[in-house]
Design a protein around this motif. Structure first.
Motif, PDB file in Angstrom:
ATOM      1  N   UNK A  32      40.563  43.413  43.440  1.00  0.00           N
ATOM      2  CA  UNK A  32      39.716  42.710  42.477  1.00  0.00           C
ATOM      3  C   UNK A  32      40.063  41.221  42.473  1.00  0.00           C
ATOM      4  N   UNK A  33      39.037  40.402  42.476  1.00  0.00           N
ATOM      5  CA  UNK A  33      39.224  38.958  42.495  1.00  0.00           C
ATOM      6  C   UNK A  33      39.322  38.440  41.062  1.00  0.00           C
ATOM      7  N   UNK A  34      40.378  37.678  40.777  1.00  0.00           N
ATOM      8  CA  UNK A  34      40.597  37.139  39.436  1.00  0.00           C
ATOM      9  C   UNK A  34      39.682  35.948  39.215  1.00  0.00           C
ATOM     10  N   UNK A  35      38.848  36.045  38.184  1.00  0.00           N
ATOM     11  CA  UNK A  35      37.871  34.985  37.906  1.00  0.00           C
ATOM     12  C   UNK A  35      38.159  34.244  36.609  1.00  0.00           C
ATOM     13  N   UNK A  36      39.061  34.789  35.781  1.00  0.00           N
ATOM     14  CA  UNK A  36      39.398  34.109  34.523  1.00  0.00           C
ATOM     15  C   UNK A  36      40.718  34.645  33.994  1.00  0.00           C
ATOM     16  N   UNK A  37      41.403  33.796  33.230  1.00  0.00           N
ATOM     17  CA  UNK A  37      42.636  34.181  32.544  1.00  0.00           C
ATOM     18  C   UNK A  37      42.445  33.879  31.063  1.00  0.00           C
ATOM     19  N   UNK A  38      42.727  34.860  30.209  1.00  0.00           N
ATOM     20  CA  UNK A  38      42.569  34.676  28.768  1.00  0.00           C
ATOM     21  C   UNK A  38      43.935  34.720  28.085  1.00  0.00           C
ATOM     22  N   UNK A  39      44.005  34.136  26.919  1.00  0.00           N
ATOM     23  CA  UNK A  39      45.230  34.220  26.133  1.00  0.00           C
ATOM     24  C   UNK A  39      45.443  35.666  25.687  1.00  0.00           C
ATOM     25  N   UNK A  40      46.695  36.018  25.446  1.00  0.00           N
ATOM     26  CA  UNK A  40      46.994  37.376  24.993  1.00  0.00           C
ATOM     27  C   UNK A  40      46.274  37.663  23.682  1.00  0.00           C
ATOM     28  N   UNK A  41      45.706  38.846  23.585  1.00  0.00           N
ATOM     29  CA  UNK A  41      45.015  39.238  22.359  1.00  0.00           C
ATOM     30  C   UNK A  41      46.008  39.265  21.198  1.00  0.00           C
TER      31      UNK A  41
END
Length: 807
Positions: A176-185
């Motif tokens: 899977x290609x990483x398209x975004x990184x989010x802050x920890x919930x």
């Protein structure tokens, strides 16, 4: 003037160090406990409010009752979200999630299992506030095999958040290609996102059937749209799309079902209420309980009131020693208002000193409290803007209210009587003081009763015969990775010394893994015959390994090929289907145009699956190939060595298993985890009861000190006339024991009502026994006698010459 008041206040506190320490410490404990409970309640009420539009986000739930079969779930049909957005402009966004369970992620030569894995629609970021560290939220989930990861995952696998364009190998199958990184919930969330795959890569996401529910649907409504409006829209689309499918499948419409008291509907729940108000057993993460929030709020109020009562009692007890001070100041011209102001400043100053100590106590107790409650609460006065002002306001209020009675009481002394040491009224004459002591011990007794009832219910849960044997059952997770080697691995494990038997199935009484399927008693699904029943897929060893009891018929057998279309039902399912003798009866699974004929070969005795809060539900067992987990009944001797051997076999089962995660648990631990919330509540209850008893004892100590000072000369006269120490102690104790008895009479019915209401949440419960109240009463009496005797003995041993000298 106020400077002089503060100087006098400090001098009085310093002059009576021991007395002031007891007074301040009692109030500090009350404030600290109240602060901890406040932080807990705020934490519970904060769930999912990190979403900017939290007040407009709802989740749709399924709620079906068809011919006696109940089905409630958080999942809904795949087309619901798109239909709502298309047909109702009042809905701003509707997005879907699909739980992906534990996802295997490759890291070098090692494979790790990660929670928080989902499939998500492209518009997910328009509903949930997931802060982006890197990437474009508009396109992050647009393409198949796109992947959004959390900051935690990025740092764990790449040691940086600069990972856009990199790939992760998931579930031993695809990159899977990483398209975004989010802050920890945030911690206060009912869902925690670690891995989000693009929904477009899931073929079943295009399903148009309304009778197939397996997607989470979250709806963002426009401003001004109420939950009632949204439920109305759902009712309309259900009538339009689901009703024709339902009529064709079971020959009964929604109106037909409602005419019989059944229903087929989708309902909503605000996202901010899921954590505390959801009663579904299939929630992704353990839910809270709004009932406990109310209980803890009441406890906080009572403990704070007990602390204030204690403060008032101790301040009043000091009045005997300050009577002459009041008399002198009145003779020198002080009016009552000046004296009241002085005493209120002293009480407020004491309250602020107690607050500073309370913050220190709360900081010390917070790690222990977090461990008990299973939370991650922090004490940050600066981060929580409203907390510091509220603490200051409450402290001033407590200081004024707690000091009000002592201030008016002491300022009312007549100068001549005060200078002679004669106070306004004695201990027996103060109905208010007696009422306060009754209130204190009524609170203590109620907490003791609550603690005993919770302990008794948890003990009942631990020892109740559930219909299966959970002891010494080792549960291996992630065995689906074994693929075709699962059965050979099972046989290899069974050869190990210490392994008695084994089975392959992820459907367990201690898990929330459910699978509801439709069944009918005839092939045409005629009206009134179709119902939905929970279905477990097991192997032929399952019932034996878990120690379940067959009431009729036989178990599955690998020697009988026709068992592939055989079923075993529990007693409740047999009753629901209307079978007096179910053996060899036929039932039909699925819809009329694609049904499967099944033969009932056995009836298993009802057993409790999941929580005892719920009644036993109808259950059908089928012979199936479910490799999600394996269970082995093992001997407890040399258990670590045995687990090590099993792990070795797991990694040797196939060349591809090298580096695969090996995880396990014990079924009795999994069972206990179901009731972790109740166990934590019981421990918290015990802790609060201890603090309430401690504060009440300090207040009682103050009152007996006051009583002894009031009756000093009486005690001296009695001793001169030959009274023994024991008789004087009994005399002083009798007044307090009467108050404890009155407190028990008041507390018992209130405690019974409150705890009986709590027990109603359990379908299976232990009735409140009479001995609970007897023990609570005896403990209250013992606590009273110990506290009173400590001061009463000292008063009784005083030299009568000292007490009668003024005469």
């Amino acid at each position: 003037m106020f400077t002089n008041y503060f100087k006098i206040a400090f001098r009085n506190l310093w002059r009576n160090k021991a007395f002031s320490a007891i007074n301040i410490f009692g109030l500090a404990i009350g404030l600290a406990v109240c602060l901890l409970i406040t932080l807990f309640v705020v934490d519970e009420l904060s769930y999912d409010k990190y979403n900017l539009n939290a007040d407009r986000i709802y989740r749709a739930n399924s709620d079906f009752k068809v011919n006696g079969g109940d089905f409630k779930d958080r999942e809904t049909p795949a087309p619901m979200a798109s239909v709502l957005m298309k047909e109702y402009p009042q809905i701003e966004q509707a997005t879907r999630l699909k739980n992906n369970g534990k996802t295997l992620v490759k890291k070098g030569n090692e494979t790790l299992a990660e929670d928080g894995s989902f499939y998500g629609d492209v518009n997910l970021f328009k509903v949930f506030t997931l802060s982006i560290i890197a990437g474009d939220p508009k396109t992050a989930l647009a393409q198949p095999h796109s992947l959004v990861i959390s900051e935690y995952i990025a740092r764990k696998y790449f040691n940086t958040t600069d990972v856009i364009g990199k790939t992760l190998h998931l579930d031993n199958t695809d990159d899977y290609k990483i398209t975004a990184v989010i802050k920890n919930t945030p911690h206060q969330a009912h869902l925690h996102f670690n891995l989000i795959k693009a929904m477009s890569g899931l073929p079943s996401s295009n399903n148009t059937e309304w009778l197939n529910v397996n997607y989470l649907t979250y709806i963002l409504v426009r401003q001004g749209i109420t939950q009632q409006d949204l439920d109305g829209y759902l009712k309309q689309v259900t009538k339009k799309y689901a009703d024709p499918e339902l009529t064709q499948a079971i020959h009964s419409s929604i109106a037909d079902l409602e005419g019989k008291g059944d229903h087929f509907r989708f309902v909503t729940i605000p996202i901010t209420k899921i954590h505390l108000y959801s009663t579904l057993t299939q929630e992704q993460e353990p839910s809270g309980n709004v009932q406990y929030v109310y209980i803890f709020i009441i406890i906080a109020v009572f403990i704070l009131l007990v602390a204030c009562v204690n403060f008032m009692n101790l301040s009043t007890a000091r009045s005997a020693g300050r009577a002459r001070e009041v008399g002198v100041r009145k003779v020198l011209g002080s009016n009552r208002g000046t004296l009241i102001c002085q005493f209120l400043i002293e009480s407020t100053l004491t309250s602020f000193i107690a607050l500073s100590i309370a913050l220190f106590i709360a900081a010390l107790l917070l790690p222990y409290f977090n461990q008990l409650s299973g939370r991650q609460i922090t004490l940050d006065l600066l981060a929580t803007i409203w907390l510091a002002p509220c603490l200051l306001a409450v402290t001033v209020f407590i200081g004024l209210m707690a000091g009000l009675y002592p201030a008016f009481f002491m300022s009312a002394f007549q100068p001549i009587a005060a200078l002679k040491g004669k106070l306004a009224s004695g201990f027996k004459g103060s109905w208010l003081r007696n009422s306060l002591v009754v209130f204190q011990f009524a609170t203590v007794i109620m907490l003791i009763v609550g603690t005993l009832v919770i302990y008794n219910q948890l003990n009942y849960i631990r020892n109740k015969k559930l219909g299966y044997n959970r002891e010494q059952v080792l549960v291996l997770q992630n065995t689906a990775s074994l693929y075709l080697h699962a059965k050979s691995f099972k046989q290899d494990v069974l050869k190990l010394a210490g392994v008695q038997s084994g089975t392959i199935s992820s459907f367990l009484p201690t898990s929330i893994n459910t699978n509801t399927e439709g069944y009918s008693k005839d092939a045409t699904n005629s009206p009134g015959q179709f119902t939905a029943i929970n279905t477990w897929y097991i192997d032929e060893d399952y019932i034996l390994v878990l120690g379940m009891k067959m009431l009729k018929g036989r178990n599955f057998s690998k020697e009988i090929l026709t068992d592939s279309t055989a079923v075993i039902v529990n007693e409740t399912a047999a009753n629901l289907l209307g079978f007096r003798d179910p053996i060899n009866k036929k039932i039909f699974r699925g819809l009329a145009d694609n049904h499967l004929k099944l033969n009932v070969i056995g009836v298993v005795k009802d057993f409790n699956a999941g929580s005892l809060r719920s009644k036993i539900e109808p259950l059908i067992m089928r012979l199936g190939d479910d490799r999600g987990s394996m269970e082995f009944r093992v001997s407890t001797k040399k258990l670590p060595a045995l687990i090590s051997q099993i792990e070795k076999l797991y990694h040797l089962a196939d060349a591809s298993m090298a580096g695969q995660p090996f995880s396990y648990s014990f079924m009795d631990d999994d069972f206990n985890h179901i009731y972790q919330d109740e166990q934590n509540t019981g421990k918290i209850f015990m802790s609060f009861a201890f603090f309430a008893i401690l504060i009440a004892c300090l207040g009682l100590f103050g009152l007996v000190t006051y009583a002894a000072e009031q009756r000093t000369k009486e005690i001296g006269v009695r001793k001169v006339l030959g009274a023994r120490v024991s008789s004087i102690v009994c005399m002083l104790s009798a007044d307090f024991l009467k108050l404890v008895v009155i407190a028990a009479i008041i507390a018992f019915p209130i405690a019974w009502y409150g705890m009986n209401s709590w027990l109603q949440g359990f379908a299976y419960r232990e009735p409140i026994s009479w001995w609970v109240f007897i023990i609570a009463g005896i403990l209250a009496v013992v606590i009273t006698l110990i506290t009173v005797s400590f001061r009463a003995v000292k008063a009784a041993l005083m030299n009568p010459v000292t007490s009668l000298r003024a005469e």
